[in-house]
Design a protein around this motif. Structure first.
Motif, PDB file in Angstrom:
ATOM      1  N   PHE A   1      -1.233  11.682 -28.178  1.00  0.00           N
ATOM      2  CA  PHE A   1      -1.664  11.353 -29.444  1.00  0.00           C
ATOM      3  C   PHE A   1      -3.016  11.484 -29.802  1.00  0.00           C
ATOM      4  N   PHE A   2      -3.909  11.753 -28.679  1.00  0.00           N
ATOM      5  CA  PHE A   2      -5.424  11.588 -28.965  1.00  0.00           C
ATOM      6  C   PHE A   2      -6.059  12.920 -28.287  1.00  0.00           C
ATOM      7  N   ASN A   3      -5.191  13.918 -28.445  1.00  0.00           N
ATOM      8  CA  ASN A   3      -5.729  15.269 -27.780  1.00  0.00           C
ATOM      9  C   ASN A   3      -6.811  15.756 -28.074  1.00  0.00           C
ATOM     10  N   GLU A   4      -7.474  15.327 -29.428  1.00  0.00           N
ATOM     11  CA  GLU A   4      -8.970  15.545 -29.625  1.00  0.00           C
ATOM     12  C   GLU A   4     -10.073  14.865 -29.046  1.00  0.00           C
ATOM     13  N   THR A   5      -9.588  13.751 -28.638  1.00  0.00           N
ATOM     14  CA  THR A   5     -10.478  12.918 -27.852  1.00  0.00           C
ATOM     15  C   THR A   5     -10.266  12.634 -26.218  1.00  0.00           C
ATOM     16  N   CYS A   6      -9.425  13.766 -25.554  1.00  0.00           N
ATOM     17  CA  CYS A   6      -9.538  13.720 -24.247  1.00  0.00           C
ATOM     18  C   CYS A   6      -9.817  14.925 -23.989  1.00  0.00           C
ATOM     19  N   TYR A   7     -11.097  14.872 -22.854  1.00  0.00           N
ATOM     20  CA  TYR A   7     -11.672  15.996 -22.467  1.00  0.00           C
ATOM     21  C   TYR A   7     -11.483  16.146 -20.977  1.00  0.00           C
ATOM     22  N   ALA A   8     -11.519  17.753 -20.765  1.00  0.00           N
ATOM     23  CA  ALA A   8     -11.573  17.824 -19.294  1.00  0.00           C
ATOM     24  C   ALA A   8     -12.851  18.841 -19.028  1.00  0.00           C
ATOM     25  N   PHE A   9     -13.258  18.552 -17.554  1.00  0.00           N
ATOM     26  CA  PHE A   9     -14.283  19.599 -17.271  1.00  0.00           C
ATOM     27  C   PHE A   9     -13.896  20.453 -16.253  1.00  0.00           C
ATOM     28  N   LEU A  10     -14.355  21.516 -16.544  1.00  0.00           N
ATOM     29  CA  LEU A  10     -13.525  22.775 -15.899  1.00  0.00           C
ATOM     30  C   LEU A  10     -14.719  23.314 -15.038  1.00  0.00           C
ATOM     31  N   ASP A  11     -14.423  23.672 -13.758  1.00  0.00           N
ATOM     32  CA  ASP A  11     -15.484  24.458 -12.724  1.00  0.00           C
ATOM     33  C   ASP A  11     -14.633  25.660 -12.355  1.00  0.00           C
ATOM     34  N   GLN A  12     -14.899  26.831 -12.771  1.00  0.00           N
ATOM     35  CA  GLN A  12     -14.328  28.042 -12.417  1.00  0.00           C
ATOM     36  C   GLN A  12     -12.844  27.978 -12.687  1.00  0.00           C
ATOM     37  N   GLY A  13     -12.420  27.350 -13.899  1.00  0.00           N
ATOM     38  CA  GLY A  13     -11.186  27.349 -14.567  1.00  0.00           C
ATOM     39  C   GLY A  13     -10.268  26.172 -13.688  1.00  0.00           C
ATOM     40  N   LYS A  14     -11.020  25.213 -12.882  1.00  0.00           N
ATOM     41  CA  LYS A  14     -10.192  24.341 -12.259  1.00  0.00           C
ATOM     42  C   LYS A  14     -10.902  23.102 -13.032  1.00  0.00           C
ATOM     43  N   VAL A  15      -9.676  21.865 -12.815  1.00  0.00           N
ATOM     44  CA  VAL A  15     -10.250  20.472 -13.615  1.00  0.00           C
ATOM     45  C   VAL A  15     -10.831  19.897 -12.415  1.00  0.00           C
ATOM     46  N   VAL A  16     -12.240  19.381 -12.718  1.00  0.00           N
ATOM     47  CA  VAL A  16     -12.732  18.708 -11.868  1.00  0.00           C
ATOM     48  C   VAL A  16     -13.305  17.156 -12.287  1.00  0.00           C
ATOM     49  N   GLY A  17     -12.794  16.981 -13.650  1.00  0.00           N
ATOM     50  CA  GLY A  17     -13.124  15.693 -14.162  1.00  0.00           C
ATOM     51  C   GLY A  17     -12.502  15.655 -15.631  1.00  0.00           C
ATOM     52  N   TYR A  18     -12.300  14.372 -16.050  1.00  0.00           N
ATOM     53  CA  TYR A  18     -11.531  14.359 -17.224  1.00  0.00           C
ATOM     54  C   TYR A  18     -11.985  12.895 -18.041  1.00  0.00           C
ATOM     55  N   CYS A  19     -12.022  12.778 -19.192  1.00  0.00           N
ATOM     56  CA  CYS A  19     -12.049  11.222 -19.610  1.00  0.00           C
ATOM     57  C   CYS A  19     -11.165  11.525 -21.163  1.00  0.00           C
ATOM     58  N   VAL A  20     -10.297  10.285 -20.970  1.00  0.00           N
ATOM     59  CA  VAL A  20      -9.616   9.756 -22.216  1.00  0.00           C
ATOM     60  C   VAL A  20      -9.993   8.670 -23.120  1.00  0.00           C
ATOM     61  N   PHE A  21     -10.132   8.972 -24.391  1.00  0.00           N
ATOM     62  CA  PHE A  21     -10.351   7.951 -25.326  1.00  0.00           C
ATOM     63  C   PHE A  21      -9.249   8.010 -26.136  1.00  0.00           C
ATOM     64  N   PHE A  22      -8.794   6.717 -26.678  1.00  0.00           N
ATOM     65  CA  PHE A  22      -8.298   6.498 -27.708  1.00  0.00           C
ATOM     66  C   PHE A  22      -8.903   5.907 -29.012  1.00  0.00           C
ATOM     67  N   VAL A  23      -8.715   6.211 -30.253  1.00  0.00           N
ATOM     68  CA  VAL A  23      -9.094   5.604 -31.237  1.00  0.00           C
ATOM     69  C   VAL A  23      -8.307   4.693 -32.116  1.00  0.00           C
ATOM     70  N   LYS A  24      -8.925   3.415 -32.645  1.00  0.00           N
ATOM     71  CA  LYS A  24      -8.126   2.709 -33.174  1.00  0.00           C
ATOM     72  C   LYS A  24      -8.806   1.798 -34.508  1.00  0.00           C
ATOM     73  N   PRO A  25      -8.072   1.555 -35.481  1.00  0.00           N
ATOM     74  CA  PRO A  25      -8.836   0.852 -36.612  1.00  0.00           C
ATOM     75  C   PRO A  25      -9.145  -0.294 -36.422  1.00  0.00           C
ATOM     76  N   VAL A  26     -10.065  -0.924 -36.912  1.00  0.00           N
ATOM     77  CA  VAL A  26     -10.566  -2.449 -36.752  1.00  0.00           C
ATOM     78  C   VAL A  26     -10.659  -2.680 -38.336  1.00  0.00           C
ATOM     79  N   PHE A  27      -9.751  -4.039 -38.747  1.00  0.00           N
ATOM     80  CA  PHE A  27      -9.652  -4.145 -39.987  1.00  0.00           C
ATOM     81  C   PHE A  27     -10.605  -5.475 -40.333  1.00  0.00           C
ATOM     82  N   SER A  28     -11.620  -5.382 -41.281  1.00  0.00           N
ATOM     83  CA  SER A  28     -12.307  -6.875 -41.600  1.00  0.00           C
ATOM     84  C   SER A  28     -11.858  -6.978 -43.200  1.00  0.00           C
TER      85      SER A  28
END
Ligand SMILES: CC(C)(COP(=O)(O)OP(=O)(O)OC[C@H]1O[C@@H](n2cnc3c(N)ncnc32)[C@H](O)[C@@H]1OP(=O)(O)O)[C@@H](O)C(=O)NCCC(=O)NCCS
Length: 192
Positions: A73-100
């Motif tokens: 669902f949050f492909n745009e805010t999920c990142y992978a760090f590549l070292d010579q084409g191999k994944v060596v780190g990642y972070c996954v964020f999700f975005v949500k609305p907050v209603f005032s």
């Protein structure tokens, strides 16, 4: 038994999004403004096996289904760090609305984040988070929050270094019986 159930419900409530908010949050990441980076890429299905391996290696409380759902669902805010084409780190964020009463704000949660144990201490975690923070600012996200076990000194030090502050201490969010901090980083108003 009852204790375990209560903890599971509490953990699930704090860390997961209900379907409407998930769908709304996901819509908020459409037309996401991106910034180029040589080593950090957006998550895609080719990288998923490596990312899942890191997820399983680094965490004891695993929710495979939820993890995959957020990545999808949050492909745009999920990142992978590549070292010579191999994944060596990642972070996954999700975005949500907050209603005032008068506005809708865009906020983000850092759902999962890890660097391969052989690649730690090289600035990879910091670069991944900085990338996420930069893109959240570019896309008018008002605040990033996260939960971290109180004993996780490397992660807490990194979050503090990047400006996150501790809001409060909670039980059972990072895992049954574990104490954790809720931390956040304010970025701006972030009106939708
Ligand atoms: C937390 C984690 C992602 C950090 O990744 P990393 O690539 O090693 O971190 P970096 O090399 O970018 O370090 C950046 C900063 O983090 C802090 N830090 C990193 N490792 C640290 C350690 N072992 N002890 C204390 N501080 C540490 C420091 O402030 C460091 O800045 P400095 O180099 O100027 O001192 C990594 O330790 C990890 O994957 N841990 C297991 C999974 C996890 O705990 N994820 C977070 C869940 S909330």
């Amino acid at each position: 038994m009852v204790d375990q159930l209560v903890r599971k419900v509490r953990t699930g409530k704090r860390q997961s999004l209900k379907a409407p908010r998930l769908a709304f949050g996901s819509l908020m990441t459409k037309k996401w403004r991106t910034s180029p980076d040589t080593d950090i890429v957006r998550m895609n299905s080719d990288l998923m096996a490596d990312v899942l391996r890191l997820y399983h290696e680094n965490f004891t409380v695993i929710n495979h289904r939820m993890f995959l759902m957020y990545c999808r669902f949050f492909n745009e805010t999920c990142y992978a760090f590549l070292d010579q084409g191999k994944v060596v780190g990642y972070c996954v964020f999700f975005v949500k609305p907050v209603f005032s009463y008068s506005h809708i704000y865009k906020t983000a949660t850092l759902y999962s984040f890890a660097v391969d144990s052989n690649h730690r201490g090289q600035g990879i975690g910091e670069r991944l988070l900085q990338k996420g923070i930069h893109e959240m600012k570019l896309n008018s996200v008002s605040c990033i929050s996260l939960y971290v076990a109180t004993e996780n000194i490397p992660a807490i030090s990194l979050y503090r270094k990047l400006g996150f502050r501790i809001l409060r201490e909670l039980d059972d969010v990072c895992g049954p019986g574990l104490k954790c901090y809720e931390m956040d980083l304010k970025l701006g108003r972030g009106l939708v």
